[in-house]
Design a protein around this motif. Sequence first.
Motif, PDB file in Angstrom:
ATOM      1  N   VAL A   1       1.209   8.491  -4.792  1.00  0.00           N
ATOM      2  CA  VAL A   1       2.289   7.882  -4.016  1.00  0.00           C
ATOM      3  C   VAL A   1       1.956   6.440  -3.667  1.00  0.00           C
ATOM      4  O   VAL A   1       0.851   6.140  -3.191  1.00  0.00           O
ATOM      5  CB  VAL A   1       2.557   8.679  -2.718  1.00  0.00           C
ATOM      6  N   HIS A   2       2.915   5.556  -3.919  1.00  0.00           N
ATOM      7  CA  HIS A   2       2.797   4.144  -3.571  1.00  0.00           C
ATOM      8  C   HIS A   2       3.984   3.750  -2.693  1.00  0.00           C
ATOM      9  O   HIS A   2       5.010   4.434  -2.673  1.00  0.00           O
ATOM     10  CB  HIS A   2       2.797   3.260  -4.818  1.00  0.00           C
ATOM     11  N   VAL A   3       3.822   2.632  -1.992  1.00  0.00           N
ATOM     12  CA  VAL A   3       4.929   2.068  -1.240  1.00  0.00           C
ATOM     13  C   VAL A   3       5.155   0.658  -1.764  1.00  0.00           C
ATOM     14  O   VAL A   3       4.206  -0.057  -2.102  1.00  0.00           O
ATOM     15  CB  VAL A   3       4.641   2.048   0.280  1.00  0.00           C
ATOM     16  N   SER A   4       6.413   0.249  -1.850  1.00  0.00           N
ATOM     17  CA  SER A   4       6.733  -1.047  -2.440  1.00  0.00           C
ATOM     18  C   SER A   4       7.632  -1.853  -1.519  1.00  0.00           C
ATOM     19  O   SER A   4       8.572  -1.329  -0.910  1.00  0.00           O
ATOM     20  CB  SER A   4       7.428  -0.847  -3.801  1.00  0.00           C
ATOM     21  N   SER A   5       7.312  -3.133  -1.404  1.00  0.00           N
ATOM     22  CA  SER A   5       8.187  -4.095  -0.724  1.00  0.00           C
ATOM     23  C   SER A   5       7.937  -5.454  -1.345  1.00  0.00           C
ATOM     24  O   SER A   5       6.816  -5.782  -1.728  1.00  0.00           O
ATOM     25  CB  SER A   5       7.906  -4.141   0.781  1.00  0.00           C
ATOM     26  N   ARG A   6       8.993  -6.233  -1.468  1.00  0.00           N
ATOM     27  CA  ARG A   6       8.926  -7.559  -2.092  1.00  0.00           C
ATOM     28  C   ARG A   6       8.300  -7.493  -3.484  1.00  0.00           C
ATOM     29  O   ARG A   6       7.566  -8.388  -3.904  1.00  0.00           O
ATOM     30  CB  ARG A   6       8.162  -8.545  -1.203  1.00  0.00           C
TER      31      ARG A   6
ATOM     32  N   THR B   1       7.040   6.012  -6.223  1.00  0.00           N
ATOM     33  CA  THR B   1       7.043   4.748  -5.487  1.00  0.00           C
ATOM     34  C   THR B   1       8.136   4.799  -4.437  1.00  0.00           C
ATOM     35  O   THR B   1       9.315   4.982  -4.763  1.00  0.00           O
ATOM     36  CB  THR B   1       7.277   3.548  -6.429  1.00  0.00           C
ATOM     37  N   ILE B   2       7.752   4.634  -3.189  1.00  0.00           N
ATOM     38  CA  ILE B   2       8.686   4.727  -2.063  1.00  0.00           C
ATOM     39  C   ILE B   2       9.063   3.318  -1.625  1.00  0.00           C
ATOM     40  O   ILE B   2       8.203   2.437  -1.502  1.00  0.00           O
ATOM     41  CB  ILE B   2       8.041   5.508  -0.896  1.00  0.00           C
ATOM     42  N   SER B   3      10.346   3.102  -1.385  1.00  0.00           N
ATOM     43  CA  SER B   3      10.825   1.772  -1.008  1.00  0.00           C
ATOM     44  C   SER B   3      11.840   1.869   0.125  1.00  0.00           C
ATOM     45  O   SER B   3      12.294   2.962   0.483  1.00  0.00           O
ATOM     46  CB  SER B   3      11.455   1.065  -2.219  1.00  0.00           C
TER      47      SER B   3
ATOM     48  N   ALA C   1      17.625   0.133   6.182  1.00  0.00           N
ATOM     49  CA  ALA C   1      16.366  -0.106   6.891  1.00  0.00           C
ATOM     50  C   ALA C   1      15.934  -1.568   6.837  1.00  0.00           C
ATOM     51  O   ALA C   1      15.045  -1.972   7.594  1.00  0.00           O
ATOM     52  CB  ALA C   1      15.267   0.768   6.302  1.00  0.00           C
ATOM     53  N   LYS C   2      16.545  -2.373   5.981  1.00  0.00           N
ATOM     54  CA  LYS C   2      16.090  -3.755   5.801  1.00  0.00           C
ATOM     55  C   LYS C   2      16.294  -4.639   7.034  1.00  0.00           C
ATOM     56  O   LYS C   2      15.427  -5.475   7.335  1.00  0.00           O
ATOM     57  CB  LYS C   2      16.753  -4.361   4.563  1.00  0.00           C
ATOM     58  N   PRO C   3      17.388  -4.515   7.789  1.00  0.00           N
ATOM     59  CA  PRO C   3      17.494  -5.324   9.019  1.00  0.00           C
ATOM     60  C   PRO C   3      16.376  -5.010  10.014  1.00  0.00           C
ATOM     61  O   PRO C   3      15.807  -5.925  10.620  1.00  0.00           O
ATOM     62  CB  PRO C   3      18.875  -4.930   9.571  1.00  0.00           C
ATOM     63  N   LEU C   4      16.055  -3.729  10.179  1.00  0.00           N
ATOM     64  CA  LEU C   4      14.972  -3.367  11.084  1.00  0.00           C
ATOM     65  C   LEU C   4      13.635  -3.839  10.540  1.00  0.00           C
ATOM     66  O   LEU C   4      12.762  -4.273  11.306  1.00  0.00           O
ATOM     67  CB  LEU C   4      14.939  -1.848  11.296  1.00  0.00           C
ATOM     68  N   TRP C   5      13.452  -3.795   9.237  1.00  0.00           N
ATOM     69  CA  TRP C   5      12.221  -4.266   8.625  1.00  0.00           C
ATOM     70  C   TRP C   5      12.003  -5.750   8.918  1.00  0.00           C
ATOM     71  O   TRP C   5      10.877  -6.186   9.182  1.00  0.00           O
ATOM     72  CB  TRP C   5      12.248  -4.008   7.123  1.00  0.00           C
ATOM     73  N   LYS C   6      13.076  -6.515   8.923  1.00  0.00           N
ATOM     74  CA  LYS C   6      12.961  -7.938   9.256  1.00  0.00           C
ATOM     75  C   LYS C   6      12.503  -8.115  10.696  1.00  0.00           C
ATOM     76  O   LYS C   6      11.676  -8.987  11.002  1.00  0.00           O
ATOM     77  CB  LYS C   6      14.307  -8.622   9.032  1.00  0.00           C
ATOM     78  N   ILE C   7      13.029  -7.286  11.594  1.00  0.00           N
ATOM     79  CA  ILE C   7      12.613  -7.356  13.000  1.00  0.00           C
ATOM     80  C   ILE C   7      11.151  -6.969  13.150  1.00  0.00           C
ATOM     81  O   ILE C   7      10.405  -7.574  13.925  1.00  0.00           O
ATOM     82  CB  ILE C   7      13.510  -6.441  13.867  1.00  0.00           C
ATOM     83  N   VAL C   8      10.714  -5.951  12.403  1.00  0.00           N
ATOM     84  CA  VAL C   8       9.321  -5.518  12.460  1.00  0.00           C
ATOM     85  C   VAL C   8       8.393  -6.664  12.056  1.00  0.00           C
ATOM     86  O   VAL C   8       7.371  -6.933  12.706  1.00  0.00           O
ATOM     87  CB  VAL C   8       9.090  -4.300  11.546  1.00  0.00           C
ATOM     88  N   ARG C   9       8.743  -7.354  10.996  1.00  0.00           N
ATOM     89  CA  ARG C   9       7.913  -8.467  10.528  1.00  0.00           C
ATOM     90  C   ARG C   9       7.887  -9.600  11.546  1.00  0.00           C
ATOM     91  O   ARG C   9       6.838 -10.191  11.818  1.00  0.00           O
ATOM     92  CB  ARG C   9       8.429  -8.970   9.187  1.00  0.00           C
TER      93      ARG C   9
ATOM     94  N   LEU D   1       4.990  -0.111   7.434  1.00  0.00           N
ATOM     95  CA  LEU D   1       5.533   0.276   6.133  1.00  0.00           C
ATOM     96  C   LEU D   1       4.767   1.464   5.551  1.00  0.00           C
ATOM     97  O   LEU D   1       5.373   2.386   4.986  1.00  0.00           O
ATOM     98  CB  LEU D   1       5.482  -0.915   5.180  1.00  0.00           C
ATOM     99  N   ARG D   2       3.476   1.471   5.696  1.00  0.00           N
ATOM    100  CA  ARG D   2       2.681   2.566   5.150  1.00  0.00           C
ATOM    101  C   ARG D   2       2.941   3.870   5.904  1.00  0.00           C
ATOM    102  O   ARG D   2       3.041   4.937   5.290  1.00  0.00           O
ATOM    103  CB  ARG D   2       1.189   2.208   5.204  1.00  0.00           C
ATOM    104  N   VAL D   3       3.019   3.785   7.235  1.00  0.00           N
ATOM    105  CA  VAL D   3       3.320   4.994   8.009  1.00  0.00           C
ATOM    106  C   VAL D   3       4.687   5.536   7.623  1.00  0.00           C
ATOM    107  O   VAL D   3       4.875   6.753   7.451  1.00  0.00           O
ATOM    108  CB  VAL D   3       3.268   4.694   9.528  1.00  0.00           C
ATOM    109  N   ALA D   4       5.656   4.642   7.459  1.00  0.00           N
ATOM    110  CA  ALA D   4       7.008   5.070   7.079  1.00  0.00           C
ATOM    111  C   ALA D   4       7.008   5.749   5.716  1.00  0.00           C
ATOM    112  O   ALA D   4       7.698   6.763   5.504  1.00  0.00           O
ATOM    113  CB  ALA D   4       7.946   3.865   7.075  1.00  0.00           C
ATOM    114  N   ALA D   5       6.247   5.223   4.769  1.00  0.00           N
ATOM    115  CA  ALA D   5       6.180   5.825   3.431  1.00  0.00           C
ATOM    116  C   ALA D   5       5.548   7.212   3.484  1.00  0.00           C
ATOM    117  O   ALA D   5       6.000   8.147   2.798  1.00  0.00           O
ATOM    118  CB  ALA D   5       5.390   4.915   2.498  1.00  0.00           C
TER     119      ALA D   5
END
Length: 489
Positions: A44-49, A240-242, A247-255, A281-285
């Motif tokens: 299992v992998h996680v992917s962003s950008r 691969t989990i993405s 979830a992208k608006p919240l991801w922007k807030i997290v960053r 991101l890893r915990v979410a994946a």
Amino acid sequence: MKTPTLYGPIGKAVREVSPYSETDPVGIYAAALSMWSAAIAGTVHVSSRGKARRVLLWSALVAGTGRGKGNALRAAEHVMSEPLGRFLDTFTTGGFTSGAAIISRLSEQAEATSESEGGTDTRCLSISEEWSEDLFQARKDKKFGTTIRKAWDGGTLRNSTVKEPKAVEQPRVVLHCHITPAEFSKYALGGSEAQGGSLNRIMPITLRAVPMLDDEHELPAIDTEALSEAYTWARSKPRTISLAEDAKPLWKIVRRYGRVLGESLPETQAVMIERTAEQTLRVAAVLAASECSEVITSDVLEVAFSFVRYSVQCATSLVADHETSNTKQPGRRTALDVPSRILAFVSSNPGCSSTALLRTAKVTKAYVQELVSTGALVMVKGPASGGRRAETYWLAGQAPEAQADHGGSSRHSTVRSRTTGSTQTQSTGPTSPEHSHQARTVSAVMESGARPRLRLVTNEAKTTQEPSQPKETRQALKVESLADLLSQW
């Protein structure tokens, strides 16, 4: 601190077992997440950008002796042992005390599994119930920090210090550690690895006190069928989990949350939380995989963020306690910077020799000469007697009258008149422009009516002089949703 949400099949199992164990449920949850991430890291992998990486979650339970660290681990093993099959028995090892030990363990495991049906397997779950001992031993290895940072990042590990160089590609190591707050302060925060970035890869969880149970209870049997199915799903093929679109608006807030905190907190605390977004991101994946999903929804990201924010609060609290104990602990000396150390020594030992000053204060000649050039310190040479003239050091205004140099030159010294209190500069013979400048500097200070004030600069004083919050940080805090998060953190 707000208790994080215990989510999904793992959270459900933890809630069922926690009433029967004298420990903080969050500790059980953290240990279980680390075990789960180690088990599924092979596929299992996680992917962003556009970048995929392993889902490795490293955790540390921080609590006093007998405060539930061991109970949390046993409860987590009870929850995960059946769903993970033989993984815990086969791939679990103790703590590591050197980078070479990590590489050696993974290299042997890779060799042993190279011809197996599933191919080379470099998964490894390292559980250290006495992490302080490992950290103490690891101080002897200069490459330990570099090795664990590469292991968390998933980079190739190489050991070139032995006769037979070893390399491990795609390491899948997960660390779960136990330590007391005092030992965490001494061995973790007190070492160089904190500032080097090694510790921000490990999520610390401080365990809260829980009510004592009347009698010892055996941990109950719990339903982990959903987790067993999820493990089979995760190991069946590479996944691969993405992030989902919602979830992208919240991801922007997290960053942005991680960036704002990093710019707002003192450096010693900021370095501990630099990987807030990546950890989230890893915990979410990992949580998504526990529900057989390759998509991280907004709900999953939110509960993952609640857990990482809890760890952030634990980390900053531990650092703050460490700094407070270092600066305010009764009977403990406060660290001084070099100039203050020189002035403090000369103040206590007026007329000290150059040798005594350099050796006892443990400073170099360059620092002493710099203070002499500013006029805060005065160097007086003794009378010529055929050999090297003795040098003594005094604070400005305390130096005795200069002794004439029979070699055709003389020095300046500052003396305060006993009758008028004024400062006089004495000179006999030719002087150099540099000496004249030093004398004028000291004289000007003394004639101003104010003797140079000595200020001992301590680490505590430096902490209180932190620069004001950057303008862009203050503007970022105006964002309503982000401000709400920051006000609660």
